[in-house]
Design a protein around this motif. Structure first.
Motif, PDB file in Angstrom:
ATOM      1  N   GLU A  47       0.827  -1.200   0.000  1.00  0.00           N
ATOM      2  CA  GLU A  47       0.000   0.000   0.000  1.00  0.00           C
ATOM      3  C   GLU A  47       0.864   1.253   0.000  1.00  0.00           C
ATOM      4  O   GLU A  47       1.842   1.346   0.737  1.00  0.00           O
ATOM      5  CB  GLU A  47      -0.926   0.000   1.212  1.00  0.00           C
ATOM      6  N   TYR A  48       0.492   2.214  -0.852  1.00  0.00           N
ATOM      7  CA  TYR A  48       1.217   3.469  -1.002  1.00  0.00           C
ATOM      8  C   TYR A  48       0.262   4.648  -0.916  1.00  0.00           C
ATOM      9  O   TYR A  48      -0.929   4.518  -1.155  1.00  0.00           O
ATOM     10  CB  TYR A  48       1.906   3.547  -2.376  1.00  0.00           C
ATOM     11  N   THR A  49       0.835   5.800  -0.622  1.00  0.00           N
ATOM     12  CA  THR A  49       0.144   7.069  -0.770  1.00  0.00           C
ATOM     13  C   THR A  49       0.894   7.843  -1.842  1.00  0.00           C
ATOM     14  O   THR A  49       2.117   7.958  -1.782  1.00  0.00           O
ATOM     15  CB  THR A  49       0.136   7.875   0.541  1.00  0.00           C
ATOM     16  N   ILE A  50       0.169   8.319  -2.839  1.00  0.00           N
ATOM     17  CA  ILE A  50       0.758   9.125  -3.901  1.00  0.00           C
ATOM     18  C   ILE A  50       0.295  10.553  -3.685  1.00  0.00           C
ATOM     19  O   ILE A  50      -0.905  10.828  -3.661  1.00  0.00           O
ATOM     20  CB  ILE A  50       0.321   8.626  -5.295  1.00  0.00           C
ATOM     21  N   PHE A  51       1.243  11.458  -3.482  1.00  0.00           N
ATOM     22  CA  PHE A  51       0.945  12.865  -3.225  1.00  0.00           C
ATOM     23  C   PHE A  51       1.068  13.652  -4.522  1.00  0.00           C
ATOM     24  O   PHE A  51       2.076  13.539  -5.221  1.00  0.00           O
ATOM     25  CB  PHE A  51       1.928  13.437  -2.196  1.00  0.00           C
ATOM     26  N   PHE A  52       0.069  14.440  -4.844  1.00  0.00           N
ATOM     27  CA  PHE A  52       0.081  15.318  -6.009  1.00  0.00           C
ATOM     28  C   PHE A  52       0.341  16.734  -5.518  1.00  0.00           C
ATOM     29  O   PHE A  52      -0.477  17.309  -4.795  1.00  0.00           O
ATOM     30  CB  PHE A  52      -1.267  15.260  -6.744  1.00  0.00           C
ATOM     31  N   ASP A  53       1.491  17.294  -5.877  1.00  0.00           N
ATOM     32  CA  ASP A  53       1.898  18.629  -5.436  1.00  0.00           C
ATOM     33  C   ASP A  53       2.197  19.496  -6.655  1.00  0.00           C
ATOM     34  O   ASP A  53       2.343  18.994  -7.765  1.00  0.00           O
ATOM     35  CB  ASP A  53       3.168  18.559  -4.582  1.00  0.00           C
ATOM     36  N   GLY A  54       2.360  20.776  -6.448  1.00  0.00           N
ATOM     37  CA  GLY A  54       2.796  21.672  -7.508  1.00  0.00           C
ATOM     38  C   GLY A  54       1.970  21.541  -8.765  1.00  0.00           C
ATOM     39  O   GLY A  54       2.505  21.495  -9.863  1.00  0.00           O
ATOM     40  N   ILE A  55       0.669  21.457  -8.622  1.00  0.00           N
ATOM     41  CA  ILE A  55      -0.216  21.261  -9.770  1.00  0.00           C
ATOM     42  C   ILE A  55      -0.287  22.548 -10.577  1.00  0.00           C
ATOM     43  O   ILE A  55      -0.628  23.603 -10.057  1.00  0.00           O
ATOM     44  CB  ILE A  55      -1.617  20.826  -9.313  1.00  0.00           C
ATOM     45  N   GLU A  56       0.056  22.444 -11.843  1.00  0.00           N
ATOM     46  CA  GLU A  56      -0.033  23.599 -12.743  1.00  0.00           C
ATOM     47  C   GLU A  56      -1.417  23.621 -13.371  1.00  0.00           C
ATOM     48  O   GLU A  56      -1.915  22.580 -13.822  1.00  0.00           O
ATOM     49  CB  GLU A  56       1.041  23.503 -13.829  1.00  0.00           C
ATOM     50  N   PHE A  57      -2.028  24.792 -13.378  1.00  0.00           N
ATOM     51  CA  PHE A  57      -3.391  24.891 -13.894  1.00  0.00           C
ATOM     52  C   PHE A  57      -3.629  26.259 -14.495  1.00  0.00           C
ATOM     53  O   PHE A  57      -2.875  27.198 -14.280  1.00  0.00           O
ATOM     54  CB  PHE A  57      -4.410  24.626 -12.783  1.00  0.00           C
ATOM     55  N   THR A  58      -4.700  26.330 -15.259  1.00  0.00           N
ATOM     56  CA  THR A  58      -5.192  27.588 -15.799  1.00  0.00           C
ATOM     57  C   THR A  58      -6.567  27.826 -15.202  1.00  0.00           C
ATOM     58  O   THR A  58      -7.374  26.899 -15.135  1.00  0.00           O
ATOM     59  CB  THR A  58      -5.310  27.515 -17.343  1.00  0.00           C
ATOM     60  N   GLU A  59      -6.821  29.028 -14.749  1.00  0.00           N
ATOM     61  CA  GLU A  59      -8.124  29.365 -14.184  1.00  0.00           C
ATOM     62  C   GLU A  59      -8.912  30.178 -15.203  1.00  0.00           C
ATOM     63  O   GLU A  59      -8.425  31.183 -15.714  1.00  0.00           O
ATOM     64  CB  GLU A  59      -7.950  30.165 -12.902  1.00  0.00           C
ATOM     65  N   THR A  62     -15.043  30.046 -15.141  1.00  0.00           N
ATOM     66  CA  THR A  62     -15.934  29.026 -14.580  1.00  0.00           C
ATOM     67  C   THR A  62     -15.253  27.730 -14.155  1.00  0.00           C
ATOM     68  O   THR A  62     -15.913  26.854 -13.604  1.00  0.00           O
ATOM     69  CB  THR A  62     -17.020  28.654 -15.611  1.00  0.00           C
ATOM     70  N   GLU A  63     -13.941  27.576 -14.416  1.00  0.00           N
ATOM     71  CA  GLU A  63     -13.310  26.301 -14.095  1.00  0.00           C
ATOM     72  C   GLU A  63     -11.801  26.434 -13.940  1.00  0.00           C
ATOM     73  O   GLU A  63     -11.204  27.421 -14.337  1.00  0.00           O
ATOM     74  CB  GLU A  63     -13.623  25.266 -15.177  1.00  0.00           C
ATOM     75  N   PHE A  64     -11.221  25.391 -13.333  1.00  0.00           N
ATOM     76  CA  PHE A  64      -9.773  25.237 -13.250  1.00  0.00           C
ATOM     77  C   PHE A  64      -9.399  24.105 -14.200  1.00  0.00           C
ATOM     78  O   PHE A  64      -9.977  23.026 -14.146  1.00  0.00           O
ATOM     79  CB  PHE A  64      -9.323  24.874 -11.837  1.00  0.00           C
ATOM     80  N   ILE A  65      -8.413  24.329 -15.052  1.00  0.00           N
ATOM     81  CA  ILE A  65      -7.966  23.318 -15.997  1.00  0.00           C
ATOM     82  C   ILE A  65      -6.563  22.895 -15.573  1.00  0.00           C
ATOM     83  O   ILE A  65      -5.628  23.691 -15.609  1.00  0.00           O
ATOM     84  CB  ILE A  65      -7.957  23.864 -17.443  1.00  0.00           C
ATOM     85  N   PHE A  66      -6.408  21.623 -15.156  1.00  0.00           N
ATOM     86  CA  PHE A  66      -5.139  21.113 -14.662  1.00  0.00           C
ATOM     87  C   PHE A  66      -4.289  20.611 -15.818  1.00  0.00           C
ATOM     88  O   PHE A  66      -4.773  19.938 -16.715  1.00  0.00           O
ATOM     89  CB  PHE A  66      -5.367  20.008 -13.637  1.00  0.00           C
ATOM     90  N   HIS A  67      -2.995  20.935 -15.771  1.00  0.00           N
ATOM     91  CA  HIS A  67      -2.085  20.566 -16.850  1.00  0.00           C
ATOM     92  C   HIS A  67      -1.110  19.471 -16.435  1.00  0.00           C
ATOM     93  O   HIS A  67      -0.964  18.474 -17.124  1.00  0.00           O
ATOM     94  CB  HIS A  67      -1.301  21.784 -17.338  1.00  0.00           C
ATOM     95  N   LYS A  68      -0.391  19.669 -15.341  1.00  0.00           N
ATOM     96  CA  LYS A  68       0.549  18.644 -14.865  1.00  0.00           C
ATOM     97  C   LYS A  68       0.817  18.874 -13.388  1.00  0.00           C
ATOM     98  O   LYS A  68       0.497  19.923 -12.835  1.00  0.00           O
ATOM     99  CB  LYS A  68       1.837  18.643 -15.670  1.00  0.00           C
ATOM    100  N   ALA A  69       1.416  17.855 -12.759  1.00  0.00           N
ATOM    101  CA  ALA A  69       1.695  17.927 -11.329  1.00  0.00           C
ATOM    102  C   ALA A  69       2.983  17.184 -11.019  1.00  0.00           C
ATOM    103  O   ALA A  69       3.414  16.313 -11.764  1.00  0.00           O
ATOM    104  CB  ALA A  69       0.550  17.312 -10.531  1.00  0.00           C
ATOM    105  N   THR A  70       3.580  17.532  -9.895  1.00  0.00           N
ATOM    106  CA  THR A  70       4.699  16.785  -9.341  1.00  0.00           C
ATOM    107  C   THR A  70       4.101  15.741  -8.410  1.00  0.00           C
ATOM    108  O   THR A  70       3.207  16.059  -7.624  1.00  0.00           O
ATOM    109  CB  THR A  70       5.624  17.721  -8.543  1.00  0.00           C
ATOM    110  N   ILE A  71       4.583  14.497  -8.491  1.00  0.00           N
ATOM    111  CA  ILE A  71       4.060  13.478  -7.587  1.00  0.00           C
ATOM    112  C   ILE A  71       5.190  12.903  -6.740  1.00  0.00           C
ATOM    113  O   ILE A  71       6.343  12.886  -7.144  1.00  0.00           O
ATOM    114  CB  ILE A  71       3.327  12.341  -8.337  1.00  0.00           C
TER     115      ILE A  71
END
Length: 81
Positions: A47-59, A62-71
């Motif tokens: 069992e693992y926990t995967i952390f998603f940090d530093g998520i790059e997005f455009t606002e 009406t919405e947030f659009i996610f592009h990439k993240a550091t895991i």
């Protein structure tokens, strides 16, 4: 609080794992708009926990659009339930 369901795919050589149950939330305690989240999963009976940090997005208006993240990977820790 703004949030989004996340899915991810981990490809390693000839094996693929997919995760569809994660959530990322807006880090309202920090100044500005940032997101982070985590997924609990099992790979090869560990069992693992995967952390998603530093998520790059455009606002947009009406919405947030996610592009990439550091895991980051860590062994499953009940503290993060």
């Amino acid at each position: 609080m703004p949030h989004a369901a996340i899915s991810a795919r981990l490809d390693e050589e000839n094996v693929t794992w997919e995760f569809h149950t994660g959530m990322v939330y807006e880090d309202y305690m920090l100044e500005g708009t940032t997101f982070s989240g985590r997924v609990h999963t099992g790979i090869n009976n560990v069992e693992y926990t995967i952390f998603f940090d530093g998520i790059e997005f455009t606002e947009t208006e009406t919405e947030f659009i996610f592009h990439k993240a550091t895991i980051r990977f860590g062994y499953y820790d009940y503290e993060f339930d």
